[in-house]
Design an enzyme around this catalytic site. Structure first.
Site, PDB file in Angstrom:
ATOM      1  N   ARG A 128       0.816  -1.224   0.000  1.00  0.00           N
ATOM      2  CA  ARG A 128       0.000   0.000   0.000  1.00  0.00           C
ATOM      3  C   ARG A 128       0.852   1.278   0.000  1.00  0.00           C
ATOM      4  NH1 ARG A 128      -2.946  -2.945   3.942  1.00  0.00           N
ATOM      5  NH2 ARG A 128      -4.597  -4.140   2.966  1.00  0.00           N
TER       6      ARG A 128
ATOM      7  N   LYS B 274       1.559  10.768 -12.129  1.00  0.00           N
ATOM      8  CA  LYS B 274       0.723   9.785 -12.814  1.00  0.00           C
ATOM      9  C   LYS B 274       1.519   8.511 -13.017  1.00  0.00           C
ATOM     10  CE  LYS B 274      -2.674  12.498 -15.331  1.00  0.00           C
ATOM     11  NZ  LYS B 274      -3.296  12.720 -16.644  1.00  0.00           N
TER      12      LYS B 274
ATOM     13  N   GLU C 271       6.638  16.846 -26.639  1.00  0.00           N
ATOM     14  CA  GLU C 271       6.047  17.260 -25.359  1.00  0.00           C
ATOM     15  C   GLU C 271       6.611  18.603 -24.903  1.00  0.00           C
ATOM     16  OE1 GLU C 271       3.619  15.906 -23.404  1.00  0.00           O
ATOM     17  OE2 GLU C 271       3.370  13.901 -24.223  1.00  0.00           O
TER      18      GLU C 271
ATOM     19  N   LYS D 124       5.084  22.351 -16.215  1.00  0.00           N
ATOM     20  CA  LYS D 124       4.171  21.278 -15.805  1.00  0.00           C
ATOM     21  C   LYS D 124       3.902  21.344 -14.305  1.00  0.00           C
ATOM     22  CE  LYS D 124       2.975  16.470 -16.084  1.00  0.00           C
ATOM     23  NZ  LYS D 124       3.211  15.130 -16.637  1.00  0.00           N
TER      24      LYS D 124
ATOM     25  N   GLU E 225      -6.219  16.204 -11.229  1.00  0.00           N
ATOM     26  CA  GLU E 225      -6.867  16.418 -12.503  1.00  0.00           C
ATOM     27  C   GLU E 225      -8.379  16.515 -12.399  1.00  0.00           C
ATOM     28  OE1 GLU E 225      -5.142  14.077 -15.649  1.00  0.00           O
ATOM     29  OE2 GLU E 225      -6.706  14.645 -17.040  1.00  0.00           O
TER      30      GLU E 225
ATOM     31  N   ARG F 141      -5.641  20.859 -14.804  1.00  0.00           N
ATOM     32  CA  ARG F 141      -4.566  19.940 -15.188  1.00  0.00           C
ATOM     33  C   ARG F 141      -4.819  19.263 -16.528  1.00  0.00           C
ATOM     34  NH1 ARG F 141      -1.345  15.401 -11.678  1.00  0.00           N
ATOM     35  NH2 ARG F 141      -0.348  14.415 -13.435  1.00  0.00           N
TER      36      ARG F 141
ATOM     37  N   ASN G 139      -3.204  17.465 -21.421  1.00  0.00           N
ATOM     38  CA  ASN G 139      -3.583  16.446 -22.403  1.00  0.00           C
ATOM     39  C   ASN G 139      -3.741  17.024 -23.806  1.00  0.00           C
ATOM     40  OD1 ASN G 139      -3.690  14.269 -20.553  1.00  0.00           O
ATOM     41  ND2 ASN G 139      -5.616  15.091 -19.782  1.00  0.00           N
TER      42      ASN G 139
ATOM     43  N   HIS H 169      -3.375  14.875 -26.775  1.00  0.00           N
ATOM     44  CA  HIS H 169      -3.267  13.494 -26.309  1.00  0.00           C
ATOM     45  C   HIS H 169      -4.482  12.635 -26.619  1.00  0.00           C
ATOM     46  CE1 HIS H 169       0.333  14.859 -24.398  1.00  0.00           C
ATOM     47  NE2 HIS H 169       0.545  13.704 -23.816  1.00  0.00           N
TER      48      HIS H 169
ATOM     49  N   HIS I 263      -3.670   9.374 -28.328  1.00  0.00           N
ATOM     50  CA  HIS I 263      -3.962   8.054 -27.762  1.00  0.00           C
ATOM     51  C   HIS I 263      -4.733   7.197 -28.759  1.00  0.00           C
ATOM     52  CE1 HIS I 263      -3.505   9.487 -23.311  1.00  0.00           C
ATOM     53  NE2 HIS I 263      -2.346   9.268 -23.910  1.00  0.00           N
TER      54      HIS I 263
ATOM     55  N   HIS J 144       4.949   7.638 -28.570  1.00  0.00           N
ATOM     56  CA  HIS J 144       3.976   8.508 -27.913  1.00  0.00           C
ATOM     57  C   HIS J 144       4.102   9.956 -28.381  1.00  0.00           C
ATOM     58  CE1 HIS J 144       1.364  10.115 -24.813  1.00  0.00           C
ATOM     59  NE2 HIS J 144       2.334  10.910 -24.390  1.00  0.00           N
TER      60      HIS J 144
END
Lengths: 361, 361
Positions: A119, A141, A183, A225, A235, A239, A243, A246, A250, A263
């Protein structure tokens, strides 16, 4: 050495940026609290940097290594399970620290393993690609892909330290350097017009791997960032502008199969699509789109959809994208160069028009 | 209806306790924010309560169900992956809510899936066993087992609501009721001597499933646990006292194979071992140990190690338990009845003496 503080209250952490940082034991000794360390890396990076890193970690009583296969195709729950296997076989306890040595895939999986092992254990990132240095080293992330969607399984989890050794970029293939630059350009587009201008003036230096230029671009990208993430760690709002490009990107990655398009390449094309859509809605000028296109071209990045993708491919892939909220398609568009906005009301016909104009069949 | 507030700042949530709560749509409408719901349950509970719950959820536009196999043996990453499969196949987005209907295994896996799906979606618990009502409904521990250790993979993740319908205990087998009572007794032992006394006086009523007595025991147990968790959400300190009996218990479960001994049965035996060790160290009296033993006997709970387990089995299993920190064995012992303490300095010979006295070979 440059250093940056990511301000997230009790989850704050430093980013160190410079040459030769990986070989210096002091950085690790300052932030690793326990005696156990697990280095997670992949078969491409290990021959290049694993020895250097392990030498710097000599002060810790237990240093284990797990070496994963390289590539987005292996960013799965099964691969993360191999990290858990090693942690348990080698009896790592809750005081252990996971050190990710590699690009975004290694970082995402290591961070997710750190978030979930018992955890939550400590986590240090040593990103070795430009993309992971400017993207995944800020924001917390972590996660893996699912056959039905990218990054669908994961956690928000912050590291104790991000150590960016600019020297690792010397071994990065040209194509991956360009993908990382996509990016970098994104930050200019969404929130930093002065940086966009700097990139227009200094792209040649970046492509020539000038260390000063690279360190500056990495630092400025991380700072941009970090400012966005500090406002909205999980997010729920602003935030999402990160994206930009993206959702389209994606879709390309999902349909092409992860890894066939890098990517950053998919994001570059996605940024063009998002910019063209912003223009079609009358939000930005043709001149702004032309500046983006010129910069991407300089950086040898693609701007057209893969030839074999249809409009329906995009629409199908985008509707399972995480950016969908309560059934509405959420896209990041531009109100001007350096001013990204979240838009929930894109007309479907305009979306289709842009996809067609960008080469989708 | 009784209601309890678990105070964790922005992660606070209510626990509702009473008869017939599951059939009331109002409770769900108040806390579920989106339109999509995924009910996670198992093949044992579904025939008993799934229709009732789905009727109460009729107001939501999309209610899907995933039915898992029953038992601790299935508390694995693979089973959680089935929840992800369903969420993605049915196109659940970030606004979805996962509702766990079942015991601790269903709750732990559903909560972990909620923590990880798209990096976190909403989560409601409807625990149907006494054990899950008094244990896993407070504290936010979610996760799965690994072949090398119990609960080794997971997350701290808080629900939006815990809804405890006492009526579900009417279909609980006697053996599972007793196993749940083991955790109830634990709260008396570690922090609530008055409750321990109440249990001595009311055990017959609990075993006869008197609804008032059960509701009181559940509420008091949840309140005791909530007080400990509120002090130390992520188990950096005092929260560890909730593991009283569990380090021994986990060793029994691990060696016997999950599910052969019920969790509560293993904890009951583990509490006897921890109490005997406390007595051997001179921290509690023989009389206190006798009271614990008498109460466990009344509740038809085991107090002796499984016959086929050796001292070495225990030592080996305990050293990979999460309670080990930097190589030291951490046990929860008693300074008196109702006063648990964390102890890092148990002499190995005393530990072995107690294991032998409790039936380990």
């Amino acid at each position: 050495m440059h250093s940056l503080h990511v301000d997230l209250g009790e989850r704050s952490y430093p980013i160190l940026i410079g040459s030769g940082l990986m070989a210096d034991p002091a950085h690790f000794q300052q932030c690793i609290r326990g005696k156990q360390v697990l280095v997670v890396t992949n078969e491409t990076i290990a021959p290049l940097y694993l020895d250097t890193l392990c030498d710097a970690l000599q002060g810790f009583s237990r240093v284990d290594v797990v070496q994963l296969p390289d590539g987005e195709a292996f960013k799965t729950l099964d691969t993360v399970n191999r990290i858990f296997d090693t942690l348990l076989e080698k009896r790592h306890d809750r005081g252990t620290t996971i050190v990710a040595l590699g690009g975004g895939v290694v970082g995402d999986m290591s961070g997710f393993a750190a978030a979930c092992y018992q955890r939550g254990v400590d986590f240090v990132q040593v990103p070795t690609t430009l993309l992971s240095q400017v993207d995944s080293s800020v924001g917390g992330k972590t996660g893996v892909n699912h056959p039905l969607g990218k990054n669908m399984i994961g956690a928000f989890y912050q590291p104790q330290l991000v150590l960016i050794d600019i020297d690792t970029l010397n071994t990065l293939p040209d194509r991956e350097l360009s993908a990382g630059i996509a990016e970098v350009i994104k930050y200019g587009m969404i929130c930093d017009p002065a940086f966009f201008q700097w990139l227009e003036q200094n792209m040649d230096k970046l492509l020539a791997r000038d260390p000063e230029a690279l360190a500056y671009a990495v630092e400025r990208s991380c700072a941009d960032k970090a400012a966005v993430v500090a406002e909205d760690e999980r997010e729920s709002g602003r935030r999402a502008i990160l994206n930009f490009g993206h959702t389209f990107g994606h879709a390309i990655e999902a349909v092409q199969g992860y890894g066939n398009w890098l990517h950053g390449e998919a994001v570059a094309t996605g940024m063009v699509m998002a910019a063209e859509l912003s223009r079609l809605r009358g939000w930005i000028s043709e001149h702004d789109v032309a500046r983006l296109r010129a910069l991407l071209e300089k950086a040898a990045l693609p701007q057209q959809s893969p030839e074999d993708m249809t409009v329906d491919d995009y629409l199908a892939a985008m509707s399972v994208d995480k950016k969908v909220k309560n059934g509405k398609l959420r896209l990041i568009l531009l109100r001007g160069l350096g001013d990204a906005r979240i838009s929930d009301d894109t007309p479907k016909d305009q979306l289709i028009e842009v996809l067609r104009a960008c080469g989708a069949r």
